[in-house]
Write an enzyme that holds these catalytic residues in place. Structure first.
Site, PDB file in Angstrom:
ATOM      1  N   THR A 135       0.733   2.439   8.493  1.00 58.79           N
ATOM      2  CA  THR A 135       0.018   3.955   9.030  1.00 58.79           C
ATOM      3  C   THR A 135       0.927   4.420   9.956  1.00 58.79           C
ATOM      4  O   THR A 135       1.025   5.666   9.927  1.00 58.79           O
ATOM      5  CB  THR A 135      -1.347   3.730   9.419  1.00 58.79           C
ATOM      6  OG1 THR A 135      -2.122   3.081   8.118  1.00 58.79           O
ATOM      7  CG2 THR A 135      -1.988   4.678   9.981  1.00 58.79           C
TER       8      THR A 135
ATOM      9  N   GLY B 270       0.860  -1.241  -0.058  1.00 58.87           N
ATOM     10  CA  GLY B 270       0.019  -0.013  -0.030  1.00 58.87           C
ATOM     11  C   GLY B 270       0.863   1.194   0.014  1.00 58.87           C
ATOM     12  O   GLY B 270       0.261   2.303  -0.434  1.00 58.87           O
ATOM     13  N   TYR B 271       1.795   1.063   0.619  1.00 58.38           N
ATOM     14  CA  TYR B 271       2.864   2.322   0.485  1.00 58.38           C
ATOM     15  C   TYR B 271       3.680   2.538  -0.556  1.00 58.38           C
ATOM     16  O   TYR B 271       3.380   3.462  -1.554  1.00 58.38           O
ATOM     17  CB  TYR B 271       3.946   2.113   1.585  1.00 58.38           C
ATOM     18  CG  TYR B 271       4.816   3.520   1.519  1.00 58.38           C
ATOM     19  CD1 TYR B 271       4.490   4.638   1.915  1.00 58.38           C
ATOM     20  CD2 TYR B 271       6.194   3.486   1.228  1.00 58.38           C
ATOM     21  CE1 TYR B 271       5.255   5.864   1.986  1.00 58.38           C
ATOM     22  CE2 TYR B 271       7.026   4.336   1.024  1.00 58.38           C
ATOM     23  CZ  TYR B 271       6.371   5.812   1.630  1.00 58.38           C
ATOM     24  OH  TYR B 271       7.423   6.596   1.360  1.00 58.38           O
ATOM     25  N   ASP B 272       4.466   1.679  -1.307  1.00 59.52           N
ATOM     26  CA  ASP B 272       5.303   1.432  -2.442  1.00 59.52           C
ATOM     27  C   ASP B 272       4.409   0.690  -3.277  1.00 59.52           C
ATOM     28  O   ASP B 272       4.625  -0.396  -3.990  1.00 59.52           O
ATOM     29  CB  ASP B 272       6.573   0.872  -2.225  1.00 59.52           C
ATOM     30  CG  ASP B 272       7.641   1.108  -3.417  1.00 59.52           C
ATOM     31  OD1 ASP B 272       6.910   1.615  -4.288  1.00 59.52           O
ATOM     32  OD2 ASP B 272       8.685   0.472  -3.194  1.00 59.52           O
ATOM     33  N   LYS B 273       3.458   1.488  -3.979  1.00 56.28           N
ATOM     34  CA  LYS B 273       2.611   0.608  -4.860  1.00 56.28           C
ATOM     35  C   LYS B 273       3.220   0.043  -6.117  1.00 56.28           C
ATOM     36  O   LYS B 273       2.563  -0.715  -6.543  1.00 56.28           O
ATOM     37  CB  LYS B 273       1.174   1.358  -4.965  1.00 56.28           C
ATOM     38  CG  LYS B 273       0.316   1.566  -4.029  1.00 56.28           C
ATOM     39  CD  LYS B 273      -0.782   2.477  -4.259  1.00 56.28           C
ATOM     40  CE  LYS B 273      -1.968   2.564  -3.126  1.00 56.28           C
ATOM     41  NZ  LYS B 273      -2.780   1.307  -3.108  1.00 56.28           N
TER      42      LYS B 273
ATOM     43  N   SER C 194      -4.183  -8.143   8.912  1.00 55.22           N
ATOM     44  CA  SER C 194      -5.390  -8.287   8.043  1.00 55.22           C
ATOM     45  C   SER C 194      -5.226  -6.969   7.159  1.00 55.22           C
ATOM     46  O   SER C 194      -4.335  -6.192   7.361  1.00 55.22           O
ATOM     47  CB  SER C 194      -6.521  -8.233   8.668  1.00 55.22           C
ATOM     48  OG  SER C 194      -6.756  -6.868   9.700  1.00 55.22           O
ATOM     49  N   ASN C 195      -6.070  -6.760   6.209  1.00 54.65           N
ATOM     50  CA  ASN C 195      -6.212  -5.723   5.471  1.00 54.65           C
ATOM     51  C   ASN C 195      -6.976  -4.526   6.492  1.00 54.65           C
ATOM     52  O   ASN C 195      -7.123  -4.744   7.533  1.00 54.65           O
ATOM     53  CB  ASN C 195      -7.015  -5.949   4.323  1.00 54.65           C
ATOM     54  CG  ASN C 195      -6.392  -5.052   3.084  1.00 54.65           C
ATOM     55  OD1 ASN C 195      -6.411  -3.970   3.159  1.00 54.65           O
ATOM     56  ND2 ASN C 195      -6.200  -5.613   1.638  1.00 54.65           N
TER      57      ASN C 195
ATOM     58  N   ASN D 272       2.537  -7.888  -4.034  1.00 56.81           N
ATOM     59  CA  ASN D 272       1.075  -7.958  -3.606  1.00 56.81           C
ATOM     60  C   ASN D 272       0.411  -7.742  -5.170  1.00 56.81           C
ATOM     61  O   ASN D 272       0.552  -6.749  -5.577  1.00 56.81           O
ATOM     62  CB  ASN D 272       0.652  -6.602  -2.607  1.00 56.81           C
ATOM     63  CG  ASN D 272      -0.736  -6.873  -2.028  1.00 56.81           C
ATOM     64  OD1 ASN D 272      -1.453  -6.885  -3.035  1.00 56.81           O
ATOM     65  ND2 ASN D 272      -0.692  -7.196  -0.873  1.00 56.81           N
TER      66      ASN D 272
ATOM     67  N   GLY E 110      -4.352   1.739  10.976  1.00 50.13           N
ATOM     68  CA  GLY E 110      -3.902   2.280  12.094  1.00 50.13           C
ATOM     69  C   GLY E 110      -4.216   1.791  13.472  1.00 50.13           C
ATOM     70  O   GLY E 110      -4.696   0.540  13.430  1.00 50.13           O
TER      71      GLY E 110
ATOM     72  N   THR F 204     -12.438  -1.954  -4.013  1.00 47.73           N
ATOM     73  CA  THR F 204     -12.754  -2.479  -5.196  1.00 47.73           C
ATOM     74  C   THR F 204     -13.940  -3.190  -5.251  1.00 47.73           C
ATOM     75  O   THR F 204     -13.981  -4.437  -4.453  1.00 47.73           O
ATOM     76  CB  THR F 204     -11.595  -3.477  -5.986  1.00 47.73           C
ATOM     77  OG1 THR F 204     -10.343  -2.707  -6.006  1.00 47.73           O
ATOM     78  CG2 THR F 204     -11.851  -4.177  -7.314  1.00 47.73           C
TER      79      THR F 204
ATOM     80  N   SER G 181      -9.016  -6.082  -0.137  1.00 47.00           N
ATOM     81  CA  SER G 181      -9.335  -4.392  -0.082  1.00 47.00           C
ATOM     82  C   SER G 181     -10.966  -4.113  -0.184  1.00 47.00           C
ATOM     83  O   SER G 181     -11.489  -4.790  -0.755  1.00 47.00           O
ATOM     84  CB  SER G 181      -8.596  -3.841  -1.129  1.00 47.00           C
ATOM     85  OG  SER G 181      -9.134  -2.538  -1.473  1.00 47.00           O
TER      86      SER G 181
ATOM     87  N   ASN H 293      -8.666   5.296   3.779  1.00 47.21           N
ATOM     88  CA  ASN H 293      -8.275   5.231   2.408  1.00 47.21           C
ATOM     89  C   ASN H 293      -9.568   4.531   1.709  1.00 47.21           C
ATOM     90  O   ASN H 293      -9.981   3.694   1.941  1.00 47.21           O
ATOM     91  CB  ASN H 293      -7.015   4.930   2.169  1.00 47.21           C
ATOM     92  CG  ASN H 293      -6.884   3.352   1.459  1.00 47.21           C
ATOM     93  OD1 ASN H 293      -7.269   3.046   0.434  1.00 47.21           O
ATOM     94  ND2 ASN H 293      -6.447   2.669   2.615  1.00 47.21           N
TER      95      ASN H 293
END
Length: 359
Positions: free
Chosen positions: A313, A62-65, A239-240, A139, A262, A176, A173, A110
């Site tokens: 987070t 999620g950070y470095d997509k 988890s997500n 991922n 978070g 989607t 996620s 988000n």
């Protein structure tokens, strides 16, 4: 946080969250910030699925997509980094604004929607770093408008198997439409069968992990565990983000739609983690994610049944020195407790966490 970290955070918080995220990626590409010196302690090493992790703390997806800065993240002290989520075709994601800081809760909501540059861009970057050290997972996800969602995951396996230390199948996620429905047993069984067949046909066979949502009931966890076991998936990431809204302090912004991450996610995600450990048994790999912001939180995930932990987070609120601080704290804990391996901690609080209800 150091004075420098506080100044950096104050500067980034003058921008909207998505702009600040882009600036942090750009800074890492330029070699900034320089992380604190990371403690290297043999007692923190974790070996599983044929991989040797120098420590159990990773950067979550999620950070470095777009796989732009995995090596820079490893340089901050992480034992591994997970890039993505990556979809076959580039996609813009959902309309902006789509990231919201809940500062009083040290949380984020988000609804990005798998915004990324697609397989080709990520593959080019990962191919360029092939042969370097460090554990980098990929991922993979499906495009929002795809006609063959499972096919998108097969394409992700085939494309990234040669470059990934491990692959994560992300069906959890909330941003989607319909994606989380793939956690239902019939769809999940077909997905995992085809993913594992794609891995068997690929030029390399990295471990495959399944990333699940925290918003599941006991029966759903049982079904997932059964399919993971039957299809011989290497592990589960728990988890997500969550679509639930526990008691939050952040007012109107807490009512924004999307996934919450978070500190408020720690309790629920850790309960799900422990229940999944009970269902899967002692051998399957589990990575714990959700609310990890201190050494104590990371260690508690391990006590609840995690082999490895991830965060994202909390870096927004604690700064880039956080991973090195957590690892230093872990090393100190090992020394004080005269422990020979971090593995000795795993499952020590499993019963307490697993007995809690999923309210």
């Amino acid at each position: 946080m150091s004075v420098l970290d506080r100044l950096g955070q104050k500067l980034l918080f003058t921008f909207d969250p998505e702009t600040a995220h882009g600036l942090s990626i750009a800074a890492l590409r330029c070699g900034l910030p320089v992380g604190a010196r990371t403690v290297r302690d043999v007692r923190l090493k974790v070996s599983l699925c044929g991989l040797d992790f120098p420590n159990p703390l990773g950067m979550a997806a999620g950070y470095d997509k777009n796989a732009e800065v995995p090596d820079a993240l490893l340089g901050l002290g992480f034992g591994f980094a997970e890039v993505g989520t990556v979809t076959p075709l580039p996609q813009a994601g959902n309309p902006k604004p789509r990231i919201f800081r809940l500062t009083g809760d040290e949380a984020v909501i988000n609804r990005l929607g798998f915004n990324n540059e697609g397989h080709a861009a990520a593959e080019k970057r990962l191919a360029a770093r092939k042969g370097r050290g460090g554990i980098v997972g990929v991922n993979i996800g499906a495009n929002k408008d795809t006609a063959d969602r499972i096919g998108d995951y097969e394409r992700g396996v085939a494309r990234f198997a040669p470059y990934a230390s491990y692959l994560t199948v992300n069906i959890s996620s909330p941003n989607t439409p319909g994606l989380r429905n793939m956690q239902a047993r019939e769809q999940l069984g077909e997905l995992l069968s085809r993913v594992m067949a794609a891995r068997a046909a690929a030029s390399a066979q990295p471990p495959v992990f399944l990333k699940i949502a925290p918003d599941l009931v006991e029966a759903e966890l049982e079904d997932i565990a059964a399919e993971v076991t039957e299809k011989r998936i290497d592990g589960v990431i728990v988890s997500n983000t969550t679509i639930s809204r526990p008691a939050l302090r952040s007012g109107d912004v807490a009512r924004e739609t999307g996934g919450l991450s978070g500190k408020p996610l720690f309790e629920r995600s850790t309960i799900v983690l422990a229940k999944m450990r009970r269902l899967l048994g002692p051998e399957r790999t589990i990575i714990g994610v959700g609310g990890v912001d201190t050494t104590d939180a990371a260690l508690e995930k391990i006590r609840a049944g995690a082999d490895l932990v991830q965060l994202y987070t909390s870096m927004i609120y604690a700064g880039p020195a956080l991973p090195a601080r957590i690892i230093a704290g872990m090393a100190s804990f090992m020394e004080k407790g005269r422990l020979k391996s971090i593995r000795e901690l795993r499952d020590s609080n499993l019963d307490r966490w697993a007995s809690k209800p999923l309210s």
